[in-house]
Design a protein around this motif. Structure first.
Motif, PDB file in Angstrom:
ATOM      1  N   ASP A 257       0.822  -1.208   0.000  1.00 19.28           N
ATOM      2  CA  ASP A 257       0.000   0.000   0.000  1.00 19.28           C
ATOM      3  C   ASP A 257       0.856   1.258   0.000  1.00 19.28           C
ATOM      4  O   ASP A 257       0.555   2.226  -0.713  1.00 19.28           O
ATOM      5  CB  ASP A 257      -0.943   0.007   1.205  1.00 19.28           C
ATOM      6  CG  ASP A 257      -2.136  -0.920   1.033  1.00 19.28           C
ATOM      7  OD1 ASP A 257      -2.482  -1.229  -0.127  1.00 19.28           O
ATOM      8  OD2 ASP A 257      -2.716  -1.334   2.051  1.00 19.28           O
TER       9      ASP A 257
ATOM     10  N   ARG B 142      -1.351 -10.773  -3.546  1.00 22.70           N
ATOM     11  CA  ARG B 142      -1.863  -9.498  -3.008  1.00 22.70           C
ATOM     12  C   ARG B 142      -1.750  -8.386  -4.044  1.00 22.70           C
ATOM     13  O   ARG B 142      -2.641  -7.534  -4.156  1.00 22.70           O
ATOM     14  CB  ARG B 142      -1.094  -9.104  -1.739  1.00 22.70           C
ATOM     15  CG  ARG B 142      -1.489  -9.869  -0.503  1.00 22.70           C
ATOM     16  CD  ARG B 142      -1.002  -9.171   0.767  1.00 22.70           C
ATOM     17  NE  ARG B 142       0.440  -9.047   0.825  1.00 22.70           N
ATOM     18  CZ  ARG B 142       1.262  -9.977   1.324  1.00 22.70           C
ATOM     19  NH1 ARG B 142       0.757 -11.109   1.805  1.00 22.70           N
ATOM     20  NH2 ARG B 142       2.557  -9.781   1.349  1.00 22.70           N
TER      21      ARG B 142
ATOM     22  N   HIS C 237      -5.061  -6.528  -5.603  1.00 25.80           N
ATOM     23  CA  HIS C 237      -5.222  -5.202  -4.999  1.00 25.80           C
ATOM     24  C   HIS C 237      -6.297  -4.411  -5.737  1.00 25.80           C
ATOM     25  O   HIS C 237      -6.314  -4.371  -6.975  1.00 25.80           O
ATOM     26  CB  HIS C 237      -3.897  -4.438  -5.036  1.00 25.80           C
ATOM     27  CG  HIS C 237      -3.885  -3.249  -4.130  1.00 25.80           C
ATOM     28  ND1 HIS C 237      -4.498  -2.048  -4.456  1.00 25.80           N
ATOM     29  CD2 HIS C 237      -3.355  -3.075  -2.884  1.00 25.80           C
ATOM     30  CE1 HIS C 237      -4.322  -1.186  -3.473  1.00 25.80           C
ATOM     31  NE2 HIS C 237      -3.646  -1.783  -2.507  1.00 25.80           N
TER      32      HIS C 237
END
Length: 278
Positions: A192, A241, A245
């Motif tokens: 992130d 991931r 996302h």
């Protein structure tokens, strides 16, 4: 469904590549449109390209990516090498006009001691010569590992090129997971935060494709050695991931891992299973 594919051999024509993609469970692919280590280009076959367009439409393909040859260096000290880079890209983009709405990806190059600013200016100048108004292909700058005098190891360097180029609004970025990890961006533990930095510097709206590769090297090694998914320092969980996302999952994801089509098919099947798409 996620757009997952791999870099395929370009022998036998584009329609054959589309069929090869389907055979390994892919709904996108990447390929070279000329010799990757030479200047010789593939002949344009409009009928073959038309069959590929039909196959892609019938099978719900996402955008595909044509990759520039490795020898292209638009920021070389040698003016002749810079001119050859412009010539090759112009020829490749002319071919890609038969496949409108897709992507053309290239390594920004190495400034070989001229300095980052000079290198970025030379890259921008080449892009302004070859990326003409009305072009139906988006040209992508690839994130690099930053080895040697390579440009693109920092997001700021790609931003500089985008700002310098008059055609910058017609350009995008391809993120390579191995390259950014080797370049010091921790997509394994801080995805992130990396995406926030990318968005602040470049803009996530500029991100058009992702090269999905594990890395043989530790974070920040600046070496660029791809590994099979799950057999490197990024790891399978982190790769999943990235693909899942919310800011990325609409993009085409292309494997450039060191294996053949069968191996890529196995990796695609594994990733689809872990994404809950199997």
């Amino acid at each position: 469904m996620t757009y997952l594919g791999a870099h395929l051999s370009s022998s036998g024509g584009f329609h054959k590549m589309g069929k090869a993609a389907l055979a390994i469970g892919a709904n996108t692919f990447q390929c070279f449109v000329r010799n990757p280590r030479g200047a010789r280009a593939k002949a344009v076959d409009p009928a073959d390209l038309g069959r590929l367009r039909e196959l892609m439409a019938e099978n719900g393909f996402g955008p595909i990516v044509a990759h520039a040859p490795y020898i292209m260096n638009p920021c070389s000290k040698d003016e002749g090498i810079r001119a050859l880079a412009a010539e090759m890209m112009a020829g490749d983009l002319a071919l890609m006009e038969h496949l409108p709405g897709n992507y053309y990806n290239f390594h920004p190059g190495s400034h070989v001691g001229q300095g980052v600013e000079t290198g970025c200016r030379q890259i921008a100048d080449m892009l302004d010569r070859v990326v003409q108004p009305g072009l139906q292909t988006t040209v992508l700058l690839e994130t690099m590992a930053g080895k040697g005098s390579e440009i693109g190891g920092k997001f700021e360097e790609l931003r500089t090129i985008l700002d310098m180029a008059q055609c910058g609004d017609r350009l995008g970025v391809c993120l390579d997971t191995c390259h950014v990890s080797d370049g010091g961006y921790d997509v394994t533990n801080h995805l992130d935060q990396v995406l926030e930095v990318f968005d602040r510097i470049i803009g996530l709206d500029r991100l058009k494709a992702v090269h999905v590769n594990d890395s043989m090297n530790p974070l920040g090694a600046r070496k660029d050695r791809h590994a099979l998914i799950g057999q490197g320092t990024i790891g399978t969980e982190a790769i999943v991931r990235i693909i899942a996302h919310p800011s990325l999952r609409h993009l085409p994801f292309l494997l450039e891992t060191p294996t053949d089509d069968k191996g890529h098919g196995e990796e695609i099947a594994m990733l689809r299973r872990l994404l809950g798409e199997a």
